[in-house]
Design a protein around this motif. Structure first.
Motif, PDB file in Angstrom:
ATOM      1  N   GLN A 375       0.836  -1.209   0.000  1.00 40.94           N
ATOM      2  CA  GLN A 375       0.000   0.000   0.000  1.00 40.94           C
ATOM      3  C   GLN A 375       0.868   1.255   0.000  1.00 40.94           C
ATOM      4  O   GLN A 375       1.934   1.270   0.604  1.00 40.94           O
ATOM      5  CB  GLN A 375      -0.849   0.064   1.273  1.00 40.94           C
ATOM      6  N   ALA A 376       0.341   2.297  -0.599  1.00 40.62           N
ATOM      7  CA  ALA A 376       1.023   3.596  -0.519  1.00 40.62           C
ATOM      8  C   ALA A 376       1.064   4.040   0.943  1.00 40.62           C
ATOM      9  O   ALA A 376       0.127   3.761   1.670  1.00 40.62           O
ATOM     10  CB  ALA A 376       0.258   4.633  -1.345  1.00 40.62           C
ATOM     11  N   PRO A 377       2.109   4.701   1.415  1.00 37.60           N
ATOM     12  CA  PRO A 377       3.287   5.132   0.656  1.00 37.60           C
ATOM     13  C   PRO A 377       4.409   4.087   0.593  1.00 37.60           C
ATOM     14  O   PRO A 377       5.497   4.404   0.136  1.00 37.60           O
ATOM     15  CB  PRO A 377       3.748   6.360   1.448  1.00 37.60           C
ATOM     16  N   HIS A 378       4.125   2.838   1.044  1.00 41.95           N
ATOM     17  CA  HIS A 378       5.179   1.813   1.071  1.00 41.95           C
ATOM     18  C   HIS A 378       5.318   1.082  -0.261  1.00 41.95           C
ATOM     19  O   HIS A 378       6.335   0.444  -0.513  1.00 41.95           O
ATOM     20  CB  HIS A 378       4.897   0.787   2.177  1.00 41.95           C
ATOM     21  N   LYS A 379       4.259   1.138  -1.072  1.00 42.60           N
ATOM     22  CA  LYS A 379       4.269   0.402  -2.348  1.00 42.60           C
ATOM     23  C   LYS A 379       5.205   1.106  -3.325  1.00 42.60           C
ATOM     24  O   LYS A 379       4.991   2.266  -3.654  1.00 42.60           O
ATOM     25  CB  LYS A 379       2.844   0.349  -2.912  1.00 42.60           C
ATOM     26  N   ASN A 380       6.237   0.390  -3.779  1.00 42.52           N
ATOM     27  CA  ASN A 380       7.133   1.059  -4.736  1.00 42.52           C
ATOM     28  C   ASN A 380       7.088   0.419  -6.116  1.00 42.52           C
ATOM     29  O   ASN A 380       7.793   0.860  -7.013  1.00 42.52           O
ATOM     30  CB  ASN A 380       8.561   1.161  -4.199  1.00 42.52           C
ATOM     31  N   SER A 381       6.251  -0.632  -6.287  1.00 37.58           N
ATOM     32  CA  SER A 381       6.067  -1.200  -7.619  1.00 37.58           C
ATOM     33  C   SER A 381       4.704  -1.882  -7.695  1.00 37.58           C
ATOM     34  O   SER A 381       4.527  -2.981  -7.168  1.00 37.58           O
ATOM     35  CB  SER A 381       7.171  -2.208  -7.956  1.00 37.58           C
ATOM     36  N   PRO A 476       9.716  -5.755 -13.393  1.00 37.42           N
ATOM     37  CA  PRO A 476       8.662  -4.915 -12.806  1.00 37.42           C
ATOM     38  C   PRO A 476       9.126  -3.465 -12.680  1.00 37.42           C
ATOM     39  O   PRO A 476      10.257  -3.201 -12.249  1.00 37.42           O
ATOM     40  CB  PRO A 476       8.407  -5.540 -11.436  1.00 37.42           C
ATOM     41  N   ALA A 477       8.252  -2.554 -13.053  1.00 37.18           N
ATOM     42  CA  ALA A 477       8.617  -1.133 -13.031  1.00 37.18           C
ATOM     43  C   ALA A 477       8.476  -0.564 -11.631  1.00 37.18           C
ATOM     44  O   ALA A 477       7.646  -1.006 -10.841  1.00 37.18           O
ATOM     45  CB  ALA A 477       7.719  -0.360 -13.996  1.00 37.18           C
ATOM     46  N   LYS A 478       9.291   0.427 -11.355  1.00 38.20           N
ATOM     47  CA  LYS A 478       9.170   1.184 -10.107  1.00 38.20           C
ATOM     48  C   LYS A 478       8.082   2.237 -10.283  1.00 38.20           C
ATOM     49  O   LYS A 478       7.999   2.873 -11.323  1.00 38.20           O
ATOM     50  CB  LYS A 478      10.516   1.853  -9.813  1.00 38.20           C
ATOM     51  N   ASP A 479       7.220   2.400  -9.275  1.00 37.99           N
ATOM     52  CA  ASP A 479       6.199   3.450  -9.333  1.00 37.99           C
ATOM     53  C   ASP A 479       6.886   4.812  -9.229  1.00 37.99           C
ATOM     54  O   ASP A 479       7.684   5.036  -8.325  1.00 37.99           O
ATOM     55  CB  ASP A 479       5.185   3.288  -8.193  1.00 37.99           C
ATOM     56  N   VAL A 480       6.519   5.710 -10.141  1.00 38.90           N
ATOM     57  CA  VAL A 480       7.251   6.980 -10.204  1.00 38.90           C
ATOM     58  C   VAL A 480       6.992   7.875  -8.987  1.00 38.90           C
ATOM     59  O   VAL A 480       7.845   8.670  -8.596  1.00 38.90           O
ATOM     60  CB  VAL A 480       6.942   7.766 -11.503  1.00 38.90           C
ATOM     61  N   ASN A 481       5.814   7.716  -8.376  1.00 39.35           N
ATOM     62  CA  ASN A 481       5.478   8.623  -7.257  1.00 39.35           C
ATOM     63  C   ASN A 481       5.842   8.053  -5.889  1.00 39.35           C
ATOM     64  O   ASN A 481       5.426   8.564  -4.867  1.00 39.35           O
ATOM     65  CB  ASN A 481       3.987   8.968  -7.293  1.00 39.35           C
ATOM     66  N   PHE A 482       6.651   7.000  -5.873  1.00 41.62           N
ATOM     67  CA  PHE A 482       7.038   6.359  -4.599  1.00 41.62           C
ATOM     68  C   PHE A 482       7.813   7.320  -3.710  1.00 41.62           C
ATOM     69  O   PHE A 482       8.834   7.856  -4.098  1.00 41.62           O
ATOM     70  CB  PHE A 482       7.868   5.112  -4.889  1.00 41.62           C
ATOM     71  N   LYS A 483       7.313   7.520  -2.481  1.00 44.11           N
ATOM     72  CA  LYS A 483       8.023   8.347  -1.506  1.00 44.11           C
ATOM     73  C   LYS A 483       7.630   7.888  -0.111  1.00 44.11           C
ATOM     74  O   LYS A 483       6.461   8.016   0.278  1.00 44.11           O
ATOM     75  CB  LYS A 483       7.669   9.828  -1.705  1.00 44.11           C
ATOM     76  N   LEU A 484       8.588   7.329   0.634  1.00 42.44           N
ATOM     77  CA  LEU A 484       8.285   6.846   1.980  1.00 42.44           C
ATOM     78  C   LEU A 484       8.008   8.016   2.922  1.00 42.44           C
ATOM     79  O   LEU A 484       8.509   9.122   2.719  1.00 42.44           O
ATOM     80  CB  LEU A 484       9.455   6.017   2.512  1.00 42.44           C
ATOM     81  N   GLU A 485       7.206   7.730   3.952  1.00 38.00           N
ATOM     82  CA  GLU A 485       6.829   8.802   4.887  1.00 38.00           C
ATOM     83  C   GLU A 485       7.978   9.219   5.800  1.00 38.00           C
ATOM     84  O   GLU A 485       7.929  10.247   6.446  1.00 38.00           O
ATOM     85  CB  GLU A 485       5.603   8.391   5.705  1.00 38.00           C
ATOM     86  N   ARG A 486       9.011   8.376   5.892  1.00 40.04           N
ATOM     87  CA  ARG A 486      10.202   8.771   6.656  1.00 40.04           C
ATOM     88  C   ARG A 486      11.430   8.040   6.148  1.00 40.04           C
ATOM     89  O   ARG A 486      11.324   7.099   5.407  1.00 40.04           O
ATOM     90  CB  ARG A 486      10.019   8.515   8.167  1.00 40.04           C
TER      91      ARG A 486
END
Ligand SMILES: [Zn+2]
Length: 486
Positions: A375-381, A476-486
Motif C-alpha cells: 500500500q502507498a506510501p510503502h508500495k514502490n512497484s 517490474p517497473a518502479k512506481d514513479v510517485n514512490f516516496k516513503l513517509e520517513r
C-alpha cells in the motif's frame, strides 16, 4: 491484537497460471530439518558480531554449496564480511549521587550514552506528567524526573525497552534541547518491570556499519534511570551527581551469505531476482525467562530455510533471470547487513530487478499472512505487488492483513526489515511476513512453535512470486510517485 482480515480477490480472467514445475521440490520435511538445525541451541541464538553468528553463517554457506548455488560473495566465496561498530559504556565508568556510589547496571542504567564528566547539583522536577518547566532554566543542570506513563502507548511490541525510550521522547528531549547537562529518570512501576530488558539493552549499547550515524556516539547528554528506591536520595536538598562516563568503541565482524543460480536466457541472465532474509537472532540473554537462548526460529530461521527450499526449486528448474540469495547478517542491530550489501553490492545494483524479503513467516493463524510494501506510501512497484497477489491467488490463498502495512500503524513494521535499504534505492521490494506474536524476541521463538504447514505455504508463495518475476519478459517497473513517509 485486533486485526481486520480481508480477502483480496484478483481477477485472472484472460490469464493462464504459469506452470510451476519445481513446486513439488519444496518439502515440509526439508524445511523442518533445516529449521531445527539452524534454530538449535548449538548456534546459541546467532547474536550478531559473535562467533555464534559466524558459525551459523558458515553452516549456511555450506548449505549453499551443497545445494549447488554459485558463490557471489567476496573473492569467489559465499561470504561478504563487514565491520560492525559497537559502542558501549565502559566498565571503568562511575556514577554517584550525594557521593554515594551507584553500581552500574544494577542501581543505575545508562539509557543514552555520552562521553561525559559531570559534577553538578541536581534539579528535582518531580512527576513528569505534572512538572512545569516553562519558566525553569535547565541550562547546564542535571534534572531528575519521576517517570509517568500518562499518554504513552503501551500497546506495542517489546513494550519493556520501548517504554523508557518513549518517556525520553515525551519528557526528556525538550529539556536536552534547552541545555540540560544530564537527565535522571526515576522508575515508576512500569519502568521497574521493564528494568531487566531495558538495562540489558542499554548495556549492549549501539551498533552500525562504517559511516553510519551510530558508528560513533553523537550524543553529548547522558540519560540515566534509577530505581524507585533512589528517589529520596535525589530529593535531598543540595543533591549532586558525579559521573565519569566513558564509551568504548570496537568493531566486530558480521557477514552476508551470498549465492546465485544462473539464469537460462542469454539476455536476461545478467539480471537478478533477489531473495532476502537474515541469519542473526538475539543470542543468549539472562533476563526474565526460564530459558536463556533466543533461538530466533521464526525470526528469522523460517525465512532462511524457505530461501534454501526456493533454491532447490530454482536449481531443479532455473528461470530466465538469475536468482540471487542474500542472507544478511546483523539485521537485529539495525539492518546492518542489508545496509552494507545495498551500498556494496556484489552484482551491479541496477541488475537487481526485485527484492523479495521475508521476516518471520511461520506463526499465527494458518490462513492469514501479509506483505508489506503493498500500500502507498510503502508500495514502490504496482507491477511487483500484482505478481505477488496473483501468486497468492494461484497458490496459498492467504487472507491478507492490510493493517500492518499502513503508515499509521504504531509498530512502523515496514521500516524494520531488510527490504528497506533496497526500497530506498528504488528497487521494487516486498516483505513477506506472518507478523508478530507474543513469543517474538523471547526464548519461546523456537523450532517447536513453528507451524510447518504454514511455513511451506509461505515458501510456496515466495517461490511462485519469484518465478513470475524471474521469467517476466519485462522487469517490474518502479512506481514513479514512490516516496516513503520517513
Ligand atoms: Zn527479523
Amino acid at each position: 491484537m485486533k486485526r481486520i482480515l480481508i480477502v483480496l480477490s484478483i481477477s485472472i480472467i484472460g490469464s493462464i497460471a504459469q506452470a510451476q514445475p519445481a513446486l513439488n521440490t519444496i518439502k515440509i520435511a526439508d524445511l523442518k530439518k533445516d529449521l531445527y538445525t539452524l534454530a538449535d541451541a548449538h548456534f546459541r541464538g546467532r547474536s550478531a558480531g559473535t562467533t555464534d553468528e559466524l558459525k551459523a553463517s558458515m553452516w549456511l554457506g555450506e548449505q549453499y554449496r551443497a545445494l549447488g548455488l554459485l558463490p557471489a560473495g567476496d573473492d569467489g566465496s559465499y561470504f561478504q564480511f563487514f565491520n560492525m561498530w559497537h559502542n558501549h559504556i565502559s566498565d571503568q565508568s562511575s556514577i554517584s549521587i550525594n557521593n554515594q556510589s551507584l553500581t552500574l547496571w544494577k542501581e543505575v542504567t545508562v539509557a543514552q550514552m555520552a562521553n561525559a564528566q559531570i559534577d553538578a547539583q541536581i534539579l528535582y522536577l518531580g512527576d513528569a506528567a505534572t512538572m512545569n518547566t516553562a519558566n525553569i532554566d535547565v541550562k547546564g543542570k542535571v534534572v531528575a524526573i519521576e517517570a509517568n506513563a500518562k499518554g504513552i502507548n503501551l500497546n506495542v511490541s517489546l513494550p519493556t525497552w520501548r517504554y523508557p525510550r518513549s518517556i525520553l521522547a515525551k519528557y526528556g528531549n525538550a529539556l536536552i534541547s534547552k541545555g540540560a547537562a544530564a537527565i535522571i529518570f526515576i522508575n515508576d512501576d512500569i519502568a521497574e518491570n521493564a528494568w531487566a530488558d531495558a538495562n540489558e539493552n542499554n548495556y549492549r549499547g549501539s551498533f552500525d556499519i562504517d559511516g553510519g550515524a551510530n558508528a560513533t556516539v553523537q550524543t553529548k547528554v547522558p540519560v540515566f534511570w534509577v530505581h524507585t528506591a533512589s528517589k529520596p536520595l535525589l530529593q535531598t536538598a543540595g543533591a549532586t551527581l558525579k559521573a565519569n562516563l566513558l564509551i568504548e568503541h570496537q568493531s566486530y565482524p558480521s557477514v552476508n551469505i551470498v549465492g546465485y543460480i544462473k539464469g537460462t536466457d542469454k539476455n536476461l541472465a545478467s539480471e537478478y531476482l533477489m531473495y532476502s532474509g537474515h541469519q542473526d537472532a538475539h543470542g543468549v540473554r539472562t533476563s526474565n525467562h526460564t530459558d536463556s537462548v533466543y533461538y530466533g526460529a521464526d525470526d528469522n530461521a523460517s525465512v532462511d530455510v524457505a530461501m534454501m527450499a526456493n533454491a532447490r526449486a530454482f536449481i531443479k528448474n532455473p528461470a530466465k533471470r538469475s536468482v540471487l540469495f542474500v542472507i544478511h547478517g546483523a539485521e537485529e542491530r539495525g539492518l546492518l547487513g542489508s545496509r552494507y550489501y545495498s551500498s556494496h553490492p556484489t552484482v551491479p545494483i541496477t541488475s537487481i530487478v526485485a527484492v523479495l524479503n521475508g521476516d518471520m513467516i511461520g506463526r499465527n493463524n494458518p490462513d492469514s499472512a501479509a506483505i508489506l510494501g503493498m500500500q502507498a506510501p510503502h508500495k514502490n512497484s504496482s507491477e511487483l505487488v500484482a505478481m505477488a497477489l496473483d501468486a497468492n491467488y494461484e497458490g496459498p490463498k492467504f487472507k491478507l492483513d492490510t493493517l500492518w502495512d499502513k503508515h499509521t500503524h504504531v509498530e512502523g513494521w515496514y521500516f524494520r526489515s531488510d527490504h528497506l535499504p533496497y526500497a530506498r534505492l528504488g528497487i521494487p521490494s516486498l516483505m513477506y511476513t506472518t507478523l508478530l506474536h507474543p513469543d517474538y524476541h523471547t526464548p519461546l521463538d523456537n523450532a517447536q512453535n513453528i507451524d510447518y504447514d504454514k511455513l511451506k505455504k509461505m515458501t510456496d508463495w515466495m517461490y511462485r512470486t519469484g518465478w513470475k518475476v524471474a521469467n517476466a519478459a519485462v522487469r517490474p517497473a518502479k512506481d514513479v510517485n514512490f516516496k516513503l513517509e520517513r
